[in-house]
Design a protein around this motif. Structure first.
Motif, PDB file in Angstrom:
ATOM      1  N   ILE A 112       0.847  -1.200   0.000  1.00  0.00           N
ATOM      2  CA  ILE A 112       0.000   0.000   0.000  1.00  0.00           C
ATOM      3  C   ILE A 112       0.881   1.249   0.000  1.00  0.00           C
ATOM      4  O   ILE A 112       1.904   1.289   0.677  1.00  0.00           O
ATOM      5  N   THR A 113       0.452   2.241  -0.766  1.00  0.00           N
ATOM      6  CA  THR A 113       1.093   3.555  -0.720  1.00  0.00           C
ATOM      7  C   THR A 113       0.009   4.615  -0.585  1.00  0.00           C
ATOM      8  O   THR A 113      -1.112   4.422  -1.067  1.00  0.00           O
ATOM      9  N   GLU A 114       0.350   5.705   0.066  1.00  0.00           N
ATOM     10  CA  GLU A 114      -0.576   6.831   0.166  1.00  0.00           C
ATOM     11  C   GLU A 114      -0.163   7.951  -0.781  1.00  0.00           C
ATOM     12  O   GLU A 114      -0.765   9.018  -0.788  1.00  0.00           O
ATOM     13  N   LEU A 115       0.851   7.700  -1.587  1.00  0.00           N
ATOM     14  CA  LEU A 115       1.287   8.650  -2.614  1.00  0.00           C
ATOM     15  C   LEU A 115       0.711   8.198  -3.950  1.00  0.00           C
ATOM     16  O   LEU A 115       0.955   7.074  -4.386  1.00  0.00           O
ATOM     17  N   ASP A 116      -0.029   9.073  -4.580  1.00  0.00           N
ATOM     18  CA  ASP A 116      -0.660   8.741  -5.854  1.00  0.00           C
ATOM     19  C   ASP A 116       0.411   8.360  -6.877  1.00  0.00           C
ATOM     20  O   ASP A 116       1.266   9.176  -7.227  1.00  0.00           O
ATOM     21  N   PRO A 117       0.392   7.118  -7.380  1.00  0.00           N
ATOM     22  CA  PRO A 117       1.404   6.673  -8.337  1.00  0.00           C
ATOM     23  C   PRO A 117       1.148   7.115  -9.779  1.00  0.00           C
ATOM     24  O   PRO A 117       1.926   6.778 -10.679  1.00  0.00           O
ATOM     25  N   SER A 118       0.091   7.866 -10.024  1.00  0.00           N
ATOM     26  CA  SER A 118      -0.220   8.328 -11.380  1.00  0.00           C
ATOM     27  C   SER A 118       0.934   9.149 -11.943  1.00  0.00           C
ATOM     28  O   SER A 118       1.650   9.824 -11.210  1.00  0.00           O
ATOM     29  N   TYR A 119       1.098   9.077 -13.255  1.00  0.00           N
ATOM     30  CA  TYR A 119       2.152   9.839 -13.934  1.00  0.00           C
ATOM     31  C   TYR A 119       1.700  10.161 -15.348  1.00  0.00           C
ATOM     32  O   TYR A 119       0.952   9.399 -15.960  1.00  0.00           O
ATOM     33  N   ASN A 120       2.152  11.294 -15.843  1.00  0.00           N
ATOM     34  CA  ASN A 120       1.779  11.760 -17.190  1.00  0.00           C
ATOM     35  C   ASN A 120       0.289  11.515 -17.434  1.00  0.00           C
ATOM     36  O   ASN A 120      -0.539  11.974 -16.684  1.00  0.00           O
ATOM     37  N   SER A 121      -0.042  10.766 -18.484  1.00  0.00           N
ATOM     38  CA  SER A 121      -1.460  10.507 -18.768  1.00  0.00           C
ATOM     39  C   SER A 121      -1.938   9.186 -18.175  1.00  0.00           C
ATOM     40  O   SER A 121      -3.061   8.756 -18.417  1.00  0.00           O
ATOM     41  N   CYS A 122      -1.085   8.548 -17.387  1.00  0.00           N
ATOM     42  CA  CYS A 122      -1.458   7.283 -16.744  1.00  0.00           C
ATOM     43  C   CYS A 122      -2.051   7.583 -15.369  1.00  0.00           C
ATOM     44  O   CYS A 122      -1.339   7.948 -14.439  1.00  0.00           O
ATOM     45  N   HIS A 123      -3.364   7.430 -15.274  1.00  0.00           N
ATOM     46  CA  HIS A 123      -4.074   7.737 -14.030  1.00  0.00           C
ATOM     47  C   HIS A 123      -4.403   6.439 -13.285  1.00  0.00           C
ATOM     48  O   HIS A 123      -5.053   5.555 -13.829  1.00  0.00           O
ATOM     49  N   TYR A 124      -3.921   6.337 -12.043  1.00  0.00           N
ATOM     50  CA  TYR A 124      -4.234   5.203 -11.181  1.00  0.00           C
ATOM     51  C   TYR A 124      -5.559   5.507 -10.488  1.00  0.00           C
ATOM     52  O   TYR A 124      -5.713   6.523  -9.814  1.00  0.00           O
ATOM     53  N   GLU A 125      -6.494   4.608 -10.654  1.00  0.00           N
ATOM     54  CA  GLU A 125      -7.817   4.786 -10.094  1.00  0.00           C
ATOM     55  C   GLU A 125      -7.780   4.763  -8.563  1.00  0.00           C
ATOM     56  O   GLU A 125      -7.023   4.026  -7.950  1.00  0.00           O
ATOM     57  N   PHE A 126      -8.610   5.587  -7.965  1.00  0.00           N
ATOM     58  CA  PHE A 126      -8.856   5.531  -6.518  1.00  0.00           C
ATOM     59  C   PHE A 126     -10.353   5.551  -6.317  1.00  0.00           C
ATOM     60  O   PHE A 126     -11.051   6.434  -6.827  1.00  0.00           O
TER      61      PHE A 126
END
Length: 117
Positions: A101-115
């Motif tokens: 688990i991480t509490e830092l949003d791993p999204s980058y550029n146009s790659c959005h990690y869903e929450f």
């Protein structure tokens, strides 16, 4: 002024100046553990994208999360997709110790990690 009224006013004053945690303070994502070998990540990702039902469309060629084209990056997106879809049903971010688990949003550029709250 009565003690009760003074205590109530002090409590209200305290509550008004103490910062409150918002829902954003509790956001969590599931990502591949940096110490896990690629072979274990691949096996866990195969399960997540197959029987696990994760949405792995974003890691296909010409999709927003394809690059970097590494097992670790692709596994992170697959693990998170599974975790977000199933955490409210009791699912964990474990994958035989391949994820964390991480509490830092791993999204980058146009790659959005869903929450999903």
């Amino acid at each position: 002024m009565s003690n009760y009224l003074l205590t109530t006013l002090l409590a209200l004053l305290y509550l008004s100046i103490v910062p409150h945690k918002s829902d954003a303070d509790f956001e969590q994502w599931c990502v591949a553990d940096e110490q896990t070998p690629d072979g274990e990540l691949q096996a866990a990702m195969d399960w997540a994208c197959g029987p696990g039902g994760a949405d792995c469309s974003k890691i296909q060629v010409n999709q927003p999360c394809y690059l970097p084209n590494t097992v670790r990056a692709h596994a992170s997106l697959a693990f998170n997709s599974y975790f977000q879809k199933n955490k409210h049903k009791g699912a964990s971010c474990y994958f035989r110790s391949a994820a964390m688990i991480t509490e830092l949003d791993p999204s980058y550029n146009s790659c959005h990690y869903e929450f999903i709250p």
